[in-house]
Design a protein around this motif. Structure first.
Motif, short mmCIF file in Angstrom:
data_model
loop_
_atom_site.label_atom_id
_atom_site.label_comp_id
_atom_site.label_asym_id
_atom_site.label_seq_id
_atom_site.Cartn_x
_atom_site.Cartn_y
_atom_site.Cartn_z
N THR A 112 -27.82 3.35 24.36
CA THR A 112 -28.77 3.92 23.39
C THR A 112 -29.91 2.98 22.96
O THR A 112 -30.12 2.73 21.79
CB THR A 112 -28.03 4.43 22.13
OG1 THR A 112 -27.26 3.37 21.56
CG2 THR A 112 -27.16 5.61 22.44
N ARG A 306 -14.94 8.78 22.77
CA ARG A 306 -15.96 9.82 22.90
C ARG A 306 -15.79 10.88 21.82
O ARG A 306 -16.77 11.37 21.24
CB ARG A 306 -15.88 10.45 24.30
CG ARG A 306 -17.09 11.29 24.66
CD ARG A 306 -16.95 11.93 26.03
NE ARG A 306 -16.65 10.97 27.09
CZ ARG A 306 -16.61 11.28 28.38
NH1 ARG A 306 -16.84 12.54 28.76
NH2 ARG A 306 -16.33 10.38 29.29
N TYR A 310 -18.63 11.79 18.88
CA TYR A 310 -19.36 13.05 18.88
C TYR A 310 -18.75 14.11 17.97
O TYR A 310 -19.41 15.11 17.68
CB TYR A 310 -19.45 13.60 20.31
CG TYR A 310 -20.10 12.64 21.28
CD1 TYR A 310 -21.17 11.84 20.90
CD2 TYR A 310 -19.64 12.54 22.59
CE1 TYR A 310 -21.76 10.95 21.79
CE2 TYR A 310 -20.23 11.66 23.50
CZ TYR A 310 -21.28 10.86 23.09
OH TYR A 310 -21.87 10.00 23.98
N GLU A 354 -21.26 4.01 21.42
CA GLU A 354 -22.59 4.51 21.75
C GLU A 354 -23.65 3.42 21.86
O GLU A 354 -24.66 3.63 22.54
CB GLU A 354 -23.07 5.49 20.67
CG GLU A 354 -22.30 6.76 20.56
CD GLU A 354 -22.83 7.64 19.45
OE1 GLU A 354 -22.33 8.76 19.30
OE2 GLU A 354 -23.75 7.21 18.73
N GLU A 375 -28.16 10.77 14.29
CA GLU A 375 -27.80 11.37 15.57
C GLU A 375 -27.17 12.74 15.35
O GLU A 375 -26.70 13.06 14.26
CB GLU A 375 -26.81 10.48 16.32
CG GLU A 375 -25.44 10.41 15.69
CD GLU A 375 -24.41 9.74 16.61
OE1 GLU A 375 -24.36 10.08 17.80
OE2 GLU A 375 -23.67 8.88 16.10
N SER A 377 -24.94 15.82 17.96
CA SER A 377 -24.50 16.31 19.28
C SER A 377 -24.52 17.84 19.31
O SER A 377 -24.16 18.43 20.32
CB SER A 377 -23.08 15.82 19.58
OG SER A 377 -23.00 14.43 19.50
N TRP A 384 -22.40 22.49 20.99
CA TRP A 384 -22.79 21.28 21.70
C TRP A 384 -24.15 21.45 22.35
O TRP A 384 -24.47 22.52 22.88
CB TRP A 384 -21.76 20.94 22.79
CG TRP A 384 -20.38 20.61 22.33
CD1 TRP A 384 -19.23 21.29 22.62
CD2 TRP A 384 -19.97 19.49 21.52
NE1 TRP A 384 -18.14 20.68 22.06
CE2 TRP A 384 -18.56 19.56 21.37
CE3 TRP A 384 -20.65 18.45 20.91
CZ2 TRP A 384 -17.83 18.64 20.64
CZ3 TRP A 384 -19.92 17.51 20.17
CH2 TRP A 384 -18.53 17.61 20.05
N ASN A 412 -24.57 11.93 27.35
CA ASN A 412 -23.39 11.83 26.49
C ASN A 412 -22.18 11.21 27.17
O ASN A 412 -21.18 10.91 26.51
CB ASN A 412 -23.01 13.21 25.92
CG ASN A 412 -22.52 14.17 26.98
OD1 ASN A 412 -22.86 14.06 28.15
ND2 ASN A 412 -21.72 15.14 26.57
N ARG A 415 -23.99 7.19 27.82
CA ARG A 415 -24.61 6.74 26.56
C ARG A 415 -25.88 5.95 26.80
O ARG A 415 -26.46 5.34 25.89
CB ARG A 415 -23.66 5.92 25.68
CG ARG A 415 -22.50 6.71 25.14
CD ARG A 415 -21.29 6.60 26.03
NE ARG A 415 -20.66 5.30 25.91
CZ ARG A 415 -19.85 4.80 26.84
NH1 ARG A 415 -19.59 5.48 27.95
NH2 ARG A 415 -19.29 3.62 26.66
N TRP A 466 -26.17 16.14 26.23
CA TRP A 466 -27.07 15.08 25.78
C TRP A 466 -27.00 14.99 24.26
O TRP A 466 -26.53 15.90 23.59
CB TRP A 466 -28.50 15.34 26.25
CG TRP A 466 -29.10 16.64 25.77
CD1 TRP A 466 -29.00 17.87 26.37
CD2 TRP A 466 -29.91 16.85 24.60
NE1 TRP A 466 -29.67 18.83 25.66
CE2 TRP A 466 -30.25 18.24 24.56
CE3 TRP A 466 -30.38 16.03 23.59
CZ2 TRP A 466 -31.04 18.79 23.55
CZ3 TRP A 466 -31.16 16.57 22.57
CH2 TRP A 466 -31.48 17.94 22.57
N PHE A 467 -27.44 13.87 23.75
CA PHE A 467 -27.53 13.71 22.30
C PHE A 467 -28.74 12.85 21.97
O PHE A 467 -29.12 11.98 22.75
CB PHE A 467 -26.24 13.12 21.71
CG PHE A 467 -25.98 11.68 22.08
CD1 PHE A 467 -26.30 10.65 21.20
CD2 PHE A 467 -25.39 11.35 23.29
CE1 PHE A 467 -26.05 9.33 21.54
CE2 PHE A 467 -25.14 10.03 23.63
CZ PHE A 467 -25.47 9.01 22.75
#
Length: 493
Positions: A112, A306, A310, A354, A375, A377, A384, A412, A415, A466-467
């Motif tokens: 990130t 994970r 998220y 992340e 952030e 998700s 999502w 995601n 990362r 994706w985020f």
């Protein structure tokens, strides 16, 4: 009748006892065997002791459970080691060199990263090189020095003691004698290995780079005549620093602790890892049983991390009531709860799964300085984010920043930056071609195809999640009092 019943009860008990304690050959009595139903299946006890099969099963399960939690615990340390190995072994930078990470190609292997600012990283090992000096220049920079758990030893730059005016920082190793160092800001690290990282924040990229090139990193014993600091480039070469979900994870942890003191709060976890062959200062040579358990635990541990990242379950993660945005950073600098009752275990696991690095400036708590990381998700409806669908984010006028804001999309699973043929999945208020509405607001679209009449569009990949991180650089009071709020990302139907 009462006497008859007593005789019958006594006879029945004797029969049961005879069945349970039947005489074995040679006159010995056989063991009482008990089957205990559990989530692991039926476990057998013999006279209250675990059978051999039960003991083996329980030890395997015990070690597996310990290792999955150790995976979460070690995320910041292994993240440090993976980044160090990438810079030193893959990219060839020596300790004390400062490496520049400029663009998407340079930062593709990083967790990130922002794509807007220039990064500069350097590593140092005080067990081999002695105390470290960082000579910081005056200017718009933000960063600091961190230990192997990515805990900040000190900020440097705008949020450091020099307040952006520059100065000399002396970092001492654990257990060393104090040094009388007039003119230096002195700090003691809890680990021998440390990481210096900073970013250039000047809106003029040439000025930002020129400022970073004024940093010097050298040993305390070179202070009278330090050698020029070497600056080196990633140059678009491929590298990777995400924590692995294989046996390599534990190898990195063991290598990191080849010559490091263990903090009191980490001794319990190392005690639980000892039966799996992970002992600080000892070679890591797992046998087949240990290898299987550690390999399986890394796979499950990564999925646990994970989930924690998220699908946050810890208190206070939501930024705005009824909205999907969450705080990416929700732990303190020392990773301890404010009341000192616990380590912020899930909170730090979420971030370090992340991301990399931490500093006072990155905590998002200083009005007018540092960075804020939000952030999500999920879209506005709580679903999502899907790379095959089209979404819209409306950024209201007058975002509360003194410097700039940006939104960057990440894969995601890796990362790392979301990679498409469009280039950087990133947009910022410093982007020359950013299109604003008449009222100063900005509409940003996300999706696999460019929507008609969408001026600001970031491409996504069908079949992948994706985020985003929305960053506020030098956030102002309307962010903190929530009089200005970031809108949810909405599905375009």
């Amino acid at each position: 009748m009462s006497m008859i019943r007593n005789v019958l009860n006594t006879t029945m008990l004797a029969a049961v006892a005879a069945t349970m304690w039947a005489s074995a050959p040679g006159g010995a009595f056989s063991a009482e065997v008990q089957s205990v139903p559990t989530r692991l299946g039926d476990l057998t006890l013999e006279n209250g002791y675990p059978s051999r099969e039960t003991a083996d099963r329980l030890y395997d399960e015990m070690d597996f459970q310990r290792a999955t939690q150790a995976y979460l615990w070690a995320l910041p340390a292994v993240g440090y080691k993976a980044l160090y190995d990438a810079q030193a072994k893959t990219l060839g930078a020596a300790n004390g060199d400062i490496m520049f990470y400029r663009n998407l190609a340079d930062k593709a292997g990083m967790l990130t990263p922002n794509i807007t600012t220039l990064y500069a990283f350097s590593f140092w090992d005080m067990a081999k090189q002695g105390p470290m000096v960082v000579d910081a220049p005056e200017g718009l920079t933000a960063g600091g020095v961190l230990d192997i758990w990515q805990q900040p030893i000190t900020d440097i730059g705008q949020t450091g003691p020099d307040k952006g005016k520059g100065g000399k920082y002396l970092i001492l190793p654990p257990g060393s004698r104090d040094i009388d160092a007039p003119g230096y800001m002195v700090f003691r690290a809890p680990s021998n290995q440390v990481w210096f990282g900073t970013r250039g924040l000047d809106p003029d990229k040439a000025v930002a780079e020129a400022t970073l090139r004024k940093f010097s990193v050298y040993g305390w014993d070179q202070r009278d005549k330090p050698a020029p600091t070497k600056f080196t480039e990633v140059g678009g070469r491929a590298w990777q620093s995400a924590q692995p979900d294989t046996l390599e994870y534990w190898k990195l942890l063991a290598e990191l602790y080849a010559d490091e003191p263990v903090a009191p709060r980490d001794r319990m976890m190392f005690g639980m890892l000892a039966p799996l062959g992970i002992v600080p200062g000892r070679p890591f040579n797992p046998d087949p049983r240990q290898t299987k358990i550690l390999t399986d635990a890394a796979k499950v541990g990564e999925l646990m991390a994970r989930t924690i990242a998220y699908d946050k379950r810890y208190e206070g993660a939501s930024v705005y009531p009824g909205k999907q945005w969450e705080y990416a950073v929700l732990f303190d600098l020392d990773q301890e709860a404010p009341d000192r009752s616990r380590v912020q275990f899930d909170e730090r696991a979420s971030w370090f799964y992340e991301a990399i690095g931490m500093s006072a400036g990155m905590q998002g708590r200083i009005v007018g300085f540092g960075q804020v990381y939000l952030e999500t998700s999920r879209d506005k409806d709580g679903n999502w984010l899907d790379g095959g669908k089209t979404y819209k984010l409306h950024v209201d006028p007058n975002p509360p920043v003194k410097q700039f804001w940006s939104i960057t999309l990440y894969d995601n699973v890796t990362r790392g930056p979301l990679m498409t043929d469009q280039g950087a999945a990133d947009l910022s208020s410093r982007k020359p071609d950013l299109v604003t509405n008449a009222d100063g607001s900005v509409d940003v679209f996300f999706g696999p195809e460019h929507p008609a009449n969408a001026a600001n569009w970031i491409k996504t990949n069908p079949g992948k999640g994706w985020f985003p991180y929305f960053r506020f650089y030098a956030a102002t009071e309307p962010y903190f009092d929530k009089s200005w709020q970031l809108n949810d990302i909405e599905l375009v139907k």
